[in-house]
Write a protein that holds these residues in place. Structure first.
Motif, mmCIF file in Angstrom:
data_model
loop_
_atom_site.group_PDB
_atom_site.id
_atom_site.type_symbol
_atom_site.label_atom_id
_atom_site.label_comp_id
_atom_site.label_asym_id
_atom_site.label_seq_id
_atom_site.Cartn_x
_atom_site.Cartn_y
_atom_site.Cartn_z
ATOM 1 N N UNK A 153 0.817 -1.222 0.000
ATOM 2 C CA UNK A 153 0.000 0.000 0.000
ATOM 3 C C UNK A 153 0.849 1.270 0.000
ATOM 4 N N UNK A 154 1.983 1.226 0.704
ATOM 5 C CA UNK A 154 2.854 2.395 0.721
ATOM 6 C C UNK A 154 3.458 2.655 -0.671
ATOM 7 N N UNK A 155 3.860 1.589 -1.371
ATOM 8 C CA UNK A 155 4.401 1.754 -2.729
ATOM 9 C C UNK A 155 3.324 2.254 -3.688
ATOM 10 N N UNK A 156 2.095 1.755 -3.536
ATOM 11 C CA UNK A 156 0.990 2.231 -4.377
ATOM 12 C C UNK A 156 0.724 3.710 -4.134
ATOM 13 N N UNK A 157 0.847 4.128 -2.878
ATOM 14 C CA UNK A 157 0.659 5.545 -2.548
ATOM 15 C C UNK A 157 1.717 6.409 -3.224
ATOM 16 N N UNK A 158 2.967 5.975 -3.151
ATOM 17 C CA UNK A 158 4.044 6.731 -3.795
ATOM 18 C C UNK A 158 3.921 6.722 -5.317
ATOM 19 N N UNK A 159 3.465 5.604 -5.877
ATOM 20 C CA UNK A 159 3.332 5.514 -7.332
ATOM 21 C C UNK A 159 2.276 6.480 -7.858
ATOM 22 N N UNK A 160 1.191 6.631 -7.123
ATOM 23 C CA UNK A 160 0.155 7.576 -7.550
ATOM 24 C C UNK A 160 0.667 9.008 -7.470
ATOM 25 N N UNK A 161 1.465 9.311 -6.441
ATOM 26 C CA UNK A 161 1.953 10.681 -6.264
ATOM 27 C C UNK A 161 2.954 11.058 -7.355
ATOM 28 N N UNK A 162 3.852 10.166 -7.697
ATOM 29 C CA UNK A 162 4.926 10.501 -8.645
ATOM 30 C C UNK A 162 4.575 10.114 -10.081
ATOM 31 N N UNK A 163 3.385 9.549 -10.313
ATOM 32 C CA UNK A 163 3.029 9.122 -11.674
ATOM 33 C C UNK A 163 2.874 10.338 -12.576
ATOM 34 N N UNK A 164 3.412 10.305 -13.805
ATOM 35 C CA UNK A 164 3.254 11.441 -14.730
ATOM 36 C C UNK A 164 1.825 11.559 -15.237
ATOM 37 N N UNK A 165 1.576 12.683 -15.836
ATOM 38 C CA UNK A 165 0.231 12.974 -16.327
ATOM 39 C C UNK A 165 -0.184 12.020 -17.443
ATOM 40 N N UNK A 167 0.701 8.892 -17.850
ATOM 41 C CA UNK A 167 0.365 7.570 -17.310
ATOM 42 C C UNK A 167 -1.005 7.569 -16.633
ATOM 43 N N UNK A 168 -1.341 8.658 -15.983
ATOM 44 C CA UNK A 168 -2.634 8.728 -15.313
ATOM 45 C C UNK A 168 -3.787 8.894 -16.294
ATOM 46 N N UNK A 169 -3.459 9.318 -17.513
ATOM 47 C CA UNK A 169 -4.517 9.444 -18.520
ATOM 48 C C UNK A 169 -5.051 8.098 -19.001
ATOM 49 N N UNK A 170 -4.352 7.019 -18.698
ATOM 50 C CA UNK A 170 -4.846 5.694 -19.067
ATOM 51 C C UNK A 170 -6.061 5.274 -18.249
ATOM 52 N N UNK A 171 -6.262 5.927 -17.124
ATOM 53 C CA UNK A 171 -7.400 5.597 -16.274
ATOM 54 C C UNK A 171 -8.708 5.968 -16.974
ATOM 55 N N UNK A 172 -9.645 5.037 -16.951
ATOM 56 C CA UNK A 172 -10.953 5.285 -17.536
ATOM 57 C C UNK A 172 -11.028 5.110 -19.038
ATOM 58 N N UNK A 173 -9.922 4.756 -19.677
ATOM 59 C CA UNK A 173 -9.917 4.520 -21.119
ATOM 60 C C UNK A 173 -9.998 3.032 -21.407
ATOM 61 N N UNK A 174 -10.261 2.705 -22.662
ATOM 62 C CA UNK A 174 -10.347 1.300 -23.056
ATOM 63 C C UNK A 174 -8.988 0.619 -22.951
ATOM 64 N N UNK A 175 -7.924 1.345 -23.246
ATOM 65 C CA UNK A 175 -6.587 0.771 -23.123
ATOM 66 C C UNK A 175 -6.256 0.452 -21.674
ATOM 67 N N UNK A 176 -6.655 1.319 -20.764
ATOM 68 C CA UNK A 176 -6.421 1.046 -19.343
ATOM 69 C C UNK A 176 -7.213 -0.146 -18.844
ATOM 70 N N UNK A 177 -8.440 -0.292 -19.331
ATOM 71 C CA UNK A 177 -9.255 -1.444 -18.925
ATOM 72 C C UNK A 177 -8.669 -2.739 -19.472
ATOM 73 N N UNK A 178 -8.191 -2.717 -20.708
ATOM 74 C CA UNK A 178 -7.580 -3.923 -21.289
ATOM 75 C C UNK A 178 -6.312 -4.288 -20.535
ATOM 76 N N UNK A 179 -5.510 -3.285 -20.166
ATOM 77 C CA UNK A 179 -4.301 -3.554 -19.377
ATOM 78 C C UNK A 179 -4.651 -4.142 -18.010
ATOM 79 N N UNK A 180 -5.707 -3.640 -17.392
ATOM 80 C CA UNK A 180 -6.162 -4.199 -16.115
ATOM 81 C C UNK A 180 -6.641 -5.632 -16.280
ATOM 82 N N UNK A 181 -7.308 -5.909 -17.385
ATOM 83 C CA UNK A 181 -7.781 -7.276 -17.640
ATOM 84 C C UNK A 181 -6.607 -8.234 -17.837
#
Length: 225
Positions: A153-165, A167-181
């Motif tokens: 959980x601590x690494x996930x917290x740091x990853x969200x804070x330092x993630x570039x813009x 990379x965060x744009x993949x959230x909510x897109x079809x590419x992000x959902x396919x990667x999650x799958x």
């Protein structure tokens, strides 16, 4: 004088006059009082034939209509919105980070958490409170030992804070959902292959991890539909 003595006064006219005064003829035109009394008598005479007004009749009819007939069960299905699916995936990922009844490579849960976490959690982590929480957790990590289950959980917290813009744009897109799958399918393959059999996956020690694996695998499939 004899003619005068033979004259007799008959009381008949006076009697008829008094009788007329005492008992007026029915053929005489009724006055206002007589007309009102006759209307009252007619209304009372016909009241037994008119339907009576019940003030509770409308209320009784409404209650009878609302009363359910039979013993059928009423089912209500809540629609699964994308936000509720993201919450299900996030909770399942957090459970897998802390669960011990699985042999999966848990480092893959960190990018899965970043891709599937709701926007409210991401905004809180990137806000002031999230930065302070990460700072204090880093200080504790420098001077004290943290178990491996709490490091994720601590690494996930740091990853969200330092993630570039980007990379965060993949959230909510079809590419992000396919990667999650893809990540969820790989973790499901690891879990069910290393438990030995399907029966062992639903044993008492690993049933929680199995249910969490199923949830993170189904959520991306539902988001793609």
């Amino acid at each position: 004088m004899q003619s005068l003595s033979n004259i007799s006064y008959s009381p008949l006219p006076f009697t008829l006059y008094n009788e007329r005064r005492r008992f007026p003829s029915l053929k005489s035109p009724p006055g206002p009082s007589t007309h009102a009394s006759s209307c009252l008598l007619r209304s009372t005479a016909n009241s037994s034939f008119l339907p009576r007004f019940d003030p509770l009749s409308n209320w009784k009819e409404k209650m009878m209509r609302k009363k359910p007939r039979g013993f059928g069960t009423v089912c209500y299905s809540m629609p699964l919105t994308p936000r509720s699916l993201q919450w299900i995936s996030t909770v399942s990922t957090a459970v897998l980070m802390l669960a011990r009844g699985t042999a999966i490579q848990k480092s893959f849960l960190v990018p899965l958490f970043v891709l599937q976490a709701p926007l409210s959690i991401i905004s809180w982590i990137k806000g002031e409170y999230g930065i302070w929480f990460a700072f204090l957790a880093l200080l504790v990590r420098l001077f004290f030992y943290i178990p491996g289950e709490l490091e994720l959980p601590f690494i996930a917290l740091l990853l969200v804070i330092v993630a570039p813009f980007q990379a965060m744009n993949l959230r909510g897109t079809q590419a992000g959902v396919i990667l999650s799958l893809v990540i969820a399918g790989y973790l499901a393959f690891q879990h069910f292959s290393r438990t030995g059999s399907l029966k062992n996956a639903f044993d008492q020690g690993s049933i929680v991890a199995t249910l969490a694996i199923i949830c993170i695998s189904i959520v991306p499939c539902l988001l793609l539909i």
